[in-house]
Motif scaffolding. Sequence first.
Motif, PDB file in Angstrom:
ATOM      1  N   SER A  56       0.833  -1.200   0.000  1.00  0.00           N
ATOM      2  CA  SER A  56       0.000   0.000   0.000  1.00  0.00           C
ATOM      3  C   SER A  56       0.867   1.250   0.000  1.00  0.00           C
ATOM      4  N   PHE A  57       0.415   2.257  -0.757  1.00  0.00           N
ATOM      5  CA  PHE A  57       1.105   3.543  -0.823  1.00  0.00           C
ATOM      6  C   PHE A  57       0.063   4.647  -0.688  1.00  0.00           C
ATOM      7  N   LEU A  58       0.308   5.588   0.210  1.00  0.00           N
ATOM      8  CA  LEU A  58      -0.620   6.691   0.400  1.00  0.00           C
ATOM      9  C   LEU A  58      -0.611   7.619  -0.810  1.00  0.00           C
ATOM     10  N   ILE A  59      -1.798   8.068  -1.190  1.00  0.00           N
ATOM     11  CA  ILE A  59      -1.930   9.069  -2.240  1.00  0.00           C
ATOM     12  C   ILE A  59      -1.803  10.456  -1.615  1.00  0.00           C
ATOM     13  N   ALA A  60      -1.172  11.360  -2.327  1.00  0.00           N
ATOM     14  CA  ALA A  60      -1.045  12.737  -1.839  1.00  0.00           C
ATOM     15  C   ALA A  60      -2.401  13.427  -1.996  1.00  0.00           C
ATOM     16  N   GLY A  61      -3.164  13.458  -0.933  1.00  0.00           N
ATOM     17  CA  GLY A  61      -4.512  14.020  -0.991  1.00  0.00           C
ATOM     18  C   GLY A  61      -5.516  12.952  -1.355  1.00  0.00           C
ATOM     19  N   ARG A  62      -6.308  13.216  -2.368  1.00  0.00           N
ATOM     20  CA  ARG A  62      -7.375  12.302  -2.779  1.00  0.00           C
ATOM     21  C   ARG A  62      -7.411  12.232  -4.306  1.00  0.00           C
ATOM     22  N   PHE A  63      -7.582  11.027  -4.841  1.00  0.00           N
ATOM     23  CA  PHE A  63      -7.679  10.822  -6.284  1.00  0.00           C
ATOM     24  C   PHE A  63      -9.122  10.490  -6.612  1.00  0.00           C
ATOM     25  N   THR A  64      -9.745  11.317  -7.457  1.00  0.00           N
ATOM     26  CA  THR A  64     -11.176  11.178  -7.727  1.00  0.00           C
ATOM     27  C   THR A  64     -11.448  11.115  -9.223  1.00  0.00           C
ATOM     28  N   ILE A  65     -12.228  10.105  -9.621  1.00  0.00           N
ATOM     29  CA  ILE A  65     -12.734   9.998 -10.981  1.00  0.00           C
ATOM     30  C   ILE A  65     -14.251   9.847 -10.892  1.00  0.00           C
ATOM     31  N   SER A  66     -14.903   9.620 -12.030  1.00  0.00           N
ATOM     32  CA  SER A  66     -16.369   9.561 -12.031  1.00  0.00           C
ATOM     33  C   SER A  66     -16.898   8.366 -11.252  1.00  0.00           C
ATOM     34  N   ARG A  67     -16.068   7.348 -11.027  1.00  0.00           N
ATOM     35  CA  ARG A  67     -16.531   6.158 -10.322  1.00  0.00           C
ATOM     36  C   ARG A  67     -16.248   6.185  -8.825  1.00  0.00           C
ATOM     37  N   GLY A  68     -15.553   7.205  -8.331  1.00  0.00           N
ATOM     38  CA  GLY A  68     -15.296   7.273  -6.905  1.00  0.00           C
ATOM     39  C   GLY A  68     -13.936   7.852  -6.581  1.00  0.00           C
ATOM     40  N   SER A  69     -13.616   7.856  -5.274  1.00  0.00           N
ATOM     41  CA  SER A  69     -12.371   8.448  -4.785  1.00  0.00           C
ATOM     42  C   SER A  69     -11.579   7.427  -3.978  1.00  0.00           C
ATOM     43  N   LYS A  70     -10.278   7.685  -3.871  1.00  0.00           N
ATOM     44  CA  LYS A  70      -9.451   6.853  -2.995  1.00  0.00           C
ATOM     45  C   LYS A  70      -8.281   7.681  -2.480  1.00  0.00           C
ATOM     46  N   THR A  71      -7.765   7.258  -1.333  1.00  0.00           N
ATOM     47  CA  THR A  71      -6.640   7.942  -0.703  1.00  0.00           C
ATOM     48  C   THR A  71      -5.426   7.029  -0.569  1.00  0.00           C
ATOM     49  N   GLU A  72      -5.514   5.824  -1.142  1.00  0.00           N
ATOM     50  CA  GLU A  72      -4.448   4.850  -1.021  1.00  0.00           C
ATOM     51  C   GLU A  72      -4.353   4.054  -2.321  1.00  0.00           C
ATOM     52  N   ALA A  73      -3.139   3.812  -2.764  1.00  0.00           N
ATOM     53  CA  ALA A  73      -2.906   2.954  -3.921  1.00  0.00           C
ATOM     54  C   ALA A  73      -2.439   1.600  -3.420  1.00  0.00           C
ATOM     55  N   ARG A  74      -3.154   0.549  -3.779  1.00  0.00           N
ATOM     56  CA  ARG A  74      -2.793  -0.808  -3.366  1.00  0.00           C
ATOM     57  C   ARG A  74      -2.360  -1.586  -4.601  1.00  0.00           C
ATOM     58  N   VAL A  75      -1.192  -2.156  -4.513  1.00  0.00           N
ATOM     59  CA  VAL A  75      -0.576  -2.833  -5.650  1.00  0.00           C
ATOM     60  C   VAL A  75      -0.134  -4.235  -5.219  1.00  0.00           C
ATOM     61  N   ILE A  76       0.207  -5.047  -6.198  1.00  0.00           N
ATOM     62  CA  ILE A  76       0.822  -6.348  -5.930  1.00  0.00           C
ATOM     63  C   ILE A  76       2.217  -6.334  -6.543  1.00  0.00           C
ATOM     64  N   ARG A  77       3.205  -6.634  -5.728  1.00  0.00           N
ATOM     65  CA  ARG A  77       4.587  -6.733  -6.211  1.00  0.00           C
ATOM     66  C   ARG A  77       4.973  -8.205  -6.323  1.00  0.00           C
ATOM     67  N   VAL A  78       5.587  -8.550  -7.434  1.00  0.00           N
ATOM     68  CA  VAL A  78       5.998  -9.922  -7.721  1.00  0.00           C
ATOM     69  C   VAL A  78       7.516  -9.981  -7.845  1.00  0.00           C
ATOM     70  N   GLU A  79       8.097 -11.016  -7.276  1.00  0.00           N
ATOM     71  CA  GLU A  79       9.519 -11.305  -7.474  1.00  0.00           C
ATOM     72  C   GLU A  79       9.671 -12.688  -8.089  1.00  0.00           C
ATOM     73  N   LEU A  80      10.500 -12.776  -9.130  1.00  0.00           N
ATOM     74  CA  LEU A  80      10.918 -14.050  -9.704  1.00  0.00           C
ATOM     75  C   LEU A  80      12.419 -14.190  -9.495  1.00  0.00           C
ATOM     76  N   GLN A  81      12.840 -15.348  -9.010  1.00  0.00           N
ATOM     77  CA  GLN A  81      14.253 -15.549  -8.708  1.00  0.00           C
ATOM     78  C   GLN A  81      14.789 -16.767  -9.451  1.00  0.00           C
ATOM     79  N   GLN A  82      15.936 -16.593 -10.077  1.00  0.00           N
ATOM     80  CA  GLN A  82      16.669 -17.684 -10.719  1.00  0.00           C
ATOM     81  C   GLN A  82      18.136 -17.564 -10.348  1.00  0.00           C
ATOM     82  N   ASP A  83      18.676 -18.583  -9.762  1.00  0.00           N
ATOM     83  CA  ASP A  83      20.102 -18.611  -9.421  1.00  0.00           C
ATOM     84  C   ASP A  83      20.531 -17.369  -8.635  1.00  0.00           C
ATOM     85  N   GLY A  84      19.684 -16.929  -7.720  1.00  0.00           N
ATOM     86  CA  GLY A  84      20.002 -15.785  -6.879  1.00  0.00           C
ATOM     87  C   GLY A  84      19.764 -14.438  -7.519  1.00  0.00           C
TER      88      GLY A  84
END
Length: 331
Positions: free
Chosen positions: A12-40
């Motif tokens: 999760s990353f906080l948004i600076a203020g509020r992000f608003t579009i026609s479908r609604g508002s949010k104050t936090e960006a939630r993402v998924i981070r992926v790591e792939l590892q091969q031989d270190g």
Amino acid sequence: MTTTSLRAEIESFLIAGRFTISRGSKTEARVIRVELQQDGIIGQGECVPYSRYGETLEATLETILSLAPQLASGLDRTTLQSALPPGAARNAIDCAFWDLEAKRAGTDVAKLANILPPARIETAYTISLDTPDAMAEAATRHAHMPLLKLKLGAPGDADRLAAIRAAVPNSRLVVDANEGWQPSELQTLLRAAHNAGIELVEQPLPAGNDALLAEIEHTVPICADESAHALAGLDQLVGRYDAVNVKLDKTGGLTEALAVAQRAKELNLAIMVGCMVSTSLSMAPASLVAPFARWVDLDGPLLLAADRPNGLAYTDGAIDPGVNRLWGRYA
């Protein structure tokens, strides 16, 4: 055979203020981070599941983690394209593969993809949906940016356009209605956009209800976003749209995004490269589509209270692709 191990988590990353579009508002960006590892060696990617497309963070994370056995058994970036459909889950893994491949080869993704990135990428800066006066004030504060993207799609949009243009008479402007305009008001609002000197109107009508776009005069070029996802269906946009917004979370990664850019060029569709509200880990791979794009909208990190460490360098709305230690580069 090289074994690929997988790790993925929601962040999760906080948004600076509020992000608003026609479908609604949010104050936090939630993402998924992926790591792939091969031989270190670790490659990473990021995605933003979008509820508009039936995606959730939890289900997307589950889909990603379910591929662990296949990755351990030899699934690679090529076979990934058929293992998952276009969407957020495939995007994060695809971009992680690109990062991993570059690091293993001792090079960078741009060279692997045979792309010459520009020395400087000018990006739009998004002005959230608000009252005409509030949006005009926000536009004034960011008038130094090379391009402003106005979120519209609510009653009073003609007033918003007039107020913003009066406040920033010399700024380049594009509009994103996020499917919020009604067919009955479409031509009136397109005329208002034309009168305000708008360069592009993005997704004015709901996806699936945009046949009217083939019947009216495009006084301003119209760009498909929610109506355009990946290669499948791209040809059907001709006649309705003048441009297409290429987002890696829709195409399912950089691999298909580059194919979409090539096919769009063949169809004489202009390109905008866009993003969700997310970090530089999403922007870095998307920036490789910028050489094909007429409009770039990769301002996700600028909307956050804080980006990831070692992210892209932004100066007055311009990205320096050479300053990037986060993704896609051998160090």
